[in-house]
Design a protein around this motif. Structure first.
Motif, PDB file in Angstrom:
ATOM      1  N   ALA A  42       0.813  -1.218  -0.138  1.00  0.00           N
ATOM      2  CA  ALA A  42       0.132   0.130  -0.180  1.00  0.00           C
ATOM      3  C   ALA A  42       0.782   1.271  -0.075  1.00  0.00           C
ATOM      4  O   ALA A  42       0.473   2.120  -0.471  1.00  0.00           O
ATOM      5  CB  ALA A  42      -0.983  -0.001   1.384  1.00  0.00           C
ATOM      6  N   GLY A  43       2.128   1.073   0.670  1.00  0.00           N
ATOM      7  CA  GLY A  43       3.000   2.385   0.505  1.00  0.00           C
ATOM      8  C   GLY A  43       3.744   2.670  -0.627  1.00  0.00           C
ATOM      9  O   GLY A  43       4.413   3.697  -0.865  1.00  0.00           O
ATOM     10  N   ARG A  44       3.426   1.968  -1.594  1.00  0.00           N
ATOM     11  CA  ARG A  44       3.851   2.008  -3.058  1.00  0.00           C
ATOM     12  C   ARG A  44       2.541   2.402  -4.149  1.00  0.00           C
ATOM     13  O   ARG A  44       2.912   2.707  -5.333  1.00  0.00           O
ATOM     14  CB  ARG A  44       4.563   0.391  -3.762  1.00  0.00           C
ATOM     15  N   LEU A  45       1.401   2.354  -3.469  1.00  0.00           N
ATOM     16  CA  LEU A  45       0.387   3.206  -4.282  1.00  0.00           C
ATOM     17  C   LEU A  45       0.540   4.509  -4.540  1.00  0.00           C
ATOM     18  O   LEU A  45       1.110   5.317  -3.805  1.00  0.00           O
ATOM     19  CB  LEU A  45      -1.126   2.762  -3.525  1.00  0.00           C
ATOM     20  N   PRO A  46      -0.057   4.980  -5.642  1.00  0.00           N
ATOM     21  CA  PRO A  46      -0.010   6.483  -5.827  1.00  0.00           C
ATOM     22  C   PRO A  46      -0.766   7.401  -4.710  1.00  0.00           C
ATOM     23  O   PRO A  46      -0.022   8.277  -4.248  1.00  0.00           O
ATOM     24  CB  PRO A  46      -0.589   6.669  -7.105  1.00  0.00           C
ATOM     25  N   GLU A  47      -1.724   6.724  -4.159  1.00  0.00           N
ATOM     26  CA  GLU A  47      -2.347   7.309  -3.117  1.00  0.00           C
ATOM     27  C   GLU A  47      -2.003   6.860  -1.997  1.00  0.00           C
ATOM     28  O   GLU A  47      -2.908   6.481  -0.813  1.00  0.00           O
ATOM     29  CB  GLU A  47      -3.856   7.458  -3.212  1.00  0.00           C
ATOM     30  N   ARG A  48      -0.813   6.635  -1.561  1.00  0.00           N
ATOM     31  CA  ARG A  48      -0.279   5.775  -0.314  1.00  0.00           C
ATOM     32  C   ARG A  48      -0.620   6.479   0.906  1.00  0.00           C
ATOM     33  O   ARG A  48      -0.950   5.435   1.969  1.00  0.00           O
ATOM     34  CB  ARG A  48       1.300   5.678  -0.556  1.00  0.00           C
ATOM     35  N   GLU A  49      -0.894   7.608   1.274  1.00  0.00           N
ATOM     36  CA  GLU A  49      -0.898   8.250   2.369  1.00  0.00           C
ATOM     37  C   GLU A  49      -2.478   7.712   2.809  1.00  0.00           C
ATOM     38  O   GLU A  49      -2.622   7.104   3.935  1.00  0.00           O
ATOM     39  CB  GLU A  49      -0.932   9.823   2.614  1.00  0.00           C
ATOM     40  N   VAL A  50      -3.364   8.125   1.989  1.00  0.00           N
ATOM     41  CA  VAL A  50      -4.604   7.591   2.335  1.00  0.00           C
ATOM     42  C   VAL A  50      -4.958   6.162   2.224  1.00  0.00           C
ATOM     43  O   VAL A  50      -5.615   5.615   3.200  1.00  0.00           O
ATOM     44  CB  VAL A  50      -5.671   8.151   1.272  1.00  0.00           C
ATOM     45  N   ALA A  51      -4.141   5.417   1.375  1.00  0.00           N
ATOM     46  CA  ALA A  51      -4.452   3.803   1.491  1.00  0.00           C
ATOM     47  C   ALA A  51      -3.956   3.232   2.838  1.00  0.00           C
ATOM     48  O   ALA A  51      -4.465   2.187   3.263  1.00  0.00           O
ATOM     49  CB  ALA A  51      -3.713   3.280   0.343  1.00  0.00           C
ATOM     50  N   MET A  52      -2.675   3.610   3.283  1.00  0.00           N
ATOM     51  CA  MET A  52      -1.993   3.149   4.538  1.00  0.00           C
ATOM     52  C   MET A  52      -2.848   3.424   5.684  1.00  0.00           C
ATOM     53  O   MET A  52      -3.107   2.911   6.364  1.00  0.00           O
ATOM     54  CB  MET A  52      -0.700   3.558   4.618  1.00  0.00           C
ATOM     55  N   ALA A  53      -3.468   4.827   5.746  1.00  0.00           N
ATOM     56  CA  ALA A  53      -4.322   5.252   6.695  1.00  0.00           C
ATOM     57  C   ALA A  53      -5.487   4.333   6.579  1.00  0.00           C
ATOM     58  O   ALA A  53      -6.053   4.022   7.749  1.00  0.00           O
ATOM     59  CB  ALA A  53      -4.326   6.577   6.577  1.00  0.00           C
ATOM     60  N   ALA A  54      -6.106   4.230   5.650  1.00  0.00           N
ATOM     61  CA  ALA A  54      -7.268   3.312   5.652  1.00  0.00           C
ATOM     62  C   ALA A  54      -7.096   1.625   6.010  1.00  0.00           C
ATOM     63  O   ALA A  54      -8.024   1.149   6.637  1.00  0.00           O
ATOM     64  CB  ALA A  54      -7.931   3.171   3.907  1.00  0.00           C
ATOM     65  N   LEU A  55      -5.961   1.198   5.641  1.00  0.00           N
ATOM     66  CA  LEU A  55      -5.794   0.186   6.229  1.00  0.00           C
ATOM     67  C   LEU A  55      -5.380  -0.107   7.715  1.00  0.00           C
ATOM     68  O   LEU A  55      -5.851  -0.855   8.268  1.00  0.00           O
ATOM     69  CB  LEU A  55      -4.345  -0.691   5.520  1.00  0.00           C
ATOM     70  N   ALA A  56      -4.779   1.064   8.386  1.00  0.00           N
ATOM     71  CA  ALA A  56      -4.883   1.060   9.867  1.00  0.00           C
ATOM     72  C   ALA A  56      -5.904   1.332  10.341  1.00  0.00           C
ATOM     73  O   ALA A  56      -6.457   0.684  11.338  1.00  0.00           O
ATOM     74  CB  ALA A  56      -3.844   2.434  10.058  1.00  0.00           C
ATOM     75  N   THR A  57      -6.795   2.115   9.954  1.00  0.00           N
ATOM     76  CA  THR A  57      -8.142   2.300  10.734  1.00  0.00           C
ATOM     77  C   THR A  57      -9.197   1.156  10.297  1.00  0.00           C
ATOM     78  O   THR A  57     -10.006   0.800  11.133  1.00  0.00           O
ATOM     79  CB  THR A  57      -8.815   3.738  10.238  1.00  0.00           C
ATOM     80  N   GLY A  58      -9.236   0.763   8.896  1.00  0.00           N
ATOM     81  CA  GLY A  58     -10.041  -0.025   8.746  1.00  0.00           C
ATOM     82  C   GLY A  58      -9.775  -1.449   9.329  1.00  0.00           C
ATOM     83  O   GLY A  58     -10.614  -2.360   9.883  1.00  0.00           O
ATOM     84  N   GLY A  59      -8.403  -1.691   9.333  1.00  0.00           N
ATOM     85  CA  GLY A  59      -7.870  -2.822   9.869  1.00  0.00           C
ATOM     86  C   GLY A  59      -8.107  -3.046  11.330  1.00  0.00           C
ATOM     87  O   GLY A  59      -8.264  -4.098  11.988  1.00  0.00           O
TER      88      GLY A  59
END
Length: 462
Positions: A42-59
């Motif tokens: 997820a840290g390699r996605l273009p929208e990495r900040e939002v994607a990593m944060a989504a995995l943190a909160t959704g997870g």
């Protein structure tokens, strides 16, 4: 059967504990590697900040429900271990069949909460940019909930029987499959659309399904399980046996939920500070949780060793097994803490190339290093107490340690004390330290009650 009350020698107990723990550790490492891989990719996605944060909160929501499922099903492990130690393997198989009904029932709310509960994140005032991505991730992830529930039932049955290798095999299978599944579904390869964080959820669900099927086939076919006759008959629900399992299991679920909720709440509270702070916290907590698989594996092994000894009627051996487990975990946690203190920058660089995220995460890794010791002691102490089927008092201890002390202190330091994410980590350290002291003292008290008085030597005849 040997009814000797003398505990095994130190060398033997250490070797046997590690023999049981090593496959569990490897399996848990591999299983957690799925989460690790998700975070790194997820840290390699273009929208990495939002994607990593989504995995943190959704997870965090997924983890909250998983704690309940884990706890309820974990009651199967000490029940099987004690019956196995007493040579009553057919009864251990019957207990596991009743555990199936528990697993079936709890898989329904597990799925529902994950699929429909993403909007609960707004109640925690998580940054608005994160919530839609987290909802998509959770709806894809929900399909794996029934699969992991059934897989956990078979895992605890297997570990209670003293056969821990399936945990390793199934964990490695999941880790190997997760990389290509993420590659296809997150980034869009081999004809699949690029789904980003949502693709991570679908990849995890698919891998969990394959793991559950593989676990069933292994347990069904392997000769180790034949004396337990697990699949040789069908049992309808036995409410008395289910009640006995739940009496042990629901306090374990409460204990895990209370402990896990401290880390979940930390993610949600830090989620109020914005994507960079949330992603930085994810890096530090993810790596710490990865190393947590070591004491968690030890805790499982000690549960089995203590349960077996009690089933054989050897309370001194049970206490000895617990003490050895605590000694081992002090050594493992010293290594983990040193790793985080010496290489924080290198660890952060594994997760992300974003300089702001990496710098903040490197600072948080110091706090993660500090709580390695209390975290290891508390999880092994809890594993020991599960072997004794002592679960109610540990739950109360965790409420005090993690909610009254850890969560409240962390929240105040984060906002009232102006410490930001570091404040929440100080609160977690305080909660874990309190839990470690109280749980280890509880072990000493419970094991002393179980010990037999020394035999009285009759006086010689005059």
């Amino acid at each position: 059967m040997n009814h000797s009350t003398q505990p095994a020698g130190l060398r033997y107990e250490v070797a046997r504990t590690l023999q049981l723990a090593a496959p569990v550790m490897i399996g848990l490492f591999a299983g957690f590697a799925m989460n690790f891989i998700d975070t790194v990719m997820a840290g390699r996605l273009p929208e990495r900040e939002v994607a990593m944060a989504a995995l943190a909160t959704g997870g965090a929501l997924w983890s909250a429900m998983l704690m309940i499922v884990l706890g309820l099903l974990m009651a199967v492990q000490p029940a099987v271990a004690q019956l196995d130690g007493a040579g009553r393997r057919g009864e251990a198989g019957a207990v596991t069949r009743q555990g199936f009904w528990i697993a079936l029932v709890i898989s329904i709310p597990f799925f529902a909460v994950i699929f429909f509960g993403g909007r609960l994140l707004s109640l925690f005032r998580v940054d608005a940019s994160i919530i839609p991505v987290a909802i998509d991730y959770l709806r894809a992830l929900a399909w794996g909930a029934p699969m992991i529930t059934m897989m956990l039932l078979l895992r605890f049955y297997s570990e209670g029987s003293g056969h821990t290798r399936p945990t390793m095999y199934i964990g490695l299978l999941g880790a190997l499959l997760n990389i290509p599944a993420n590659w296809m579904l997150m980034f869009g390869h081999l004809g699949f659309p690029a789904m980003g964080a949502r693709g991570t959820g679908f990849a995890t669900s698919s891998v969990l399904t394959l793991q559950a099927v593989a676990m069933f086939i292994y347990v069904y076919r392997h000769s180790h399980y034949r004396p337990f006759a697990l699949f040789e008959r069908w049992d309808w629900p036995d409410l008395a046996e289910i009640r006995r399992l739940l009496v042990v299991g629901w306090p374990i679920a409460g204990t895990l939920f209370v402990e896990g909720s401290l880390f979940i709440a930390a993610s949600l509270i830090i989620g109020q500070l914005g994507p960079v702070q949330t992603a930085s916290h994810l890096v530090a907590i993810n790596f710490s949780a990865l190393l947590f698989m070591i004491p968690l594996g030890l805790g499982s092994a000690v549960t089995t060793r203590v349960g077996n000894a009690l089933g054989r009627g050897e309370p001194d051996a049970a206490r000895h097994a617990g003490m050895v487990g605590l000694g081992i975990v002090l050594c493992t946690q010293a290594i983990s803490a040193t790793l985080m203190i010496v290489f924080p920058g290198a660890i952060a660089a594994i997760y992300t190339g974003d300089a702001a995220i990496a710098a903040t995460a490197a600072g948080l890794l110091f706090y993660a290093a500090v709580f390695q010791f209390p975290d290891g002691i508390q999880v092994v102490s809890a594993g020991i107490l599960r072997g004794y089927k002592d679960t109610m008092v540990p739950m109360i201890i965790n409420v005090i340690a993690y909610w009254v002390i850890g969560l409240s202190l962390g929240y105040w330091l984060t906002f009232g004390g102006g410490m930001g994410p570091a404040g929440m980590w100080v609160g977690m350290i305080a909660g874990l330290s309190t839990g470690a002291v109280l749980l280890s003292l509880r072990f000493m008290r419970v094991s002393s009650r179980h010990r037999r008085p020394p035999p009285v030597t009759p006086a010689p005849a005059p």
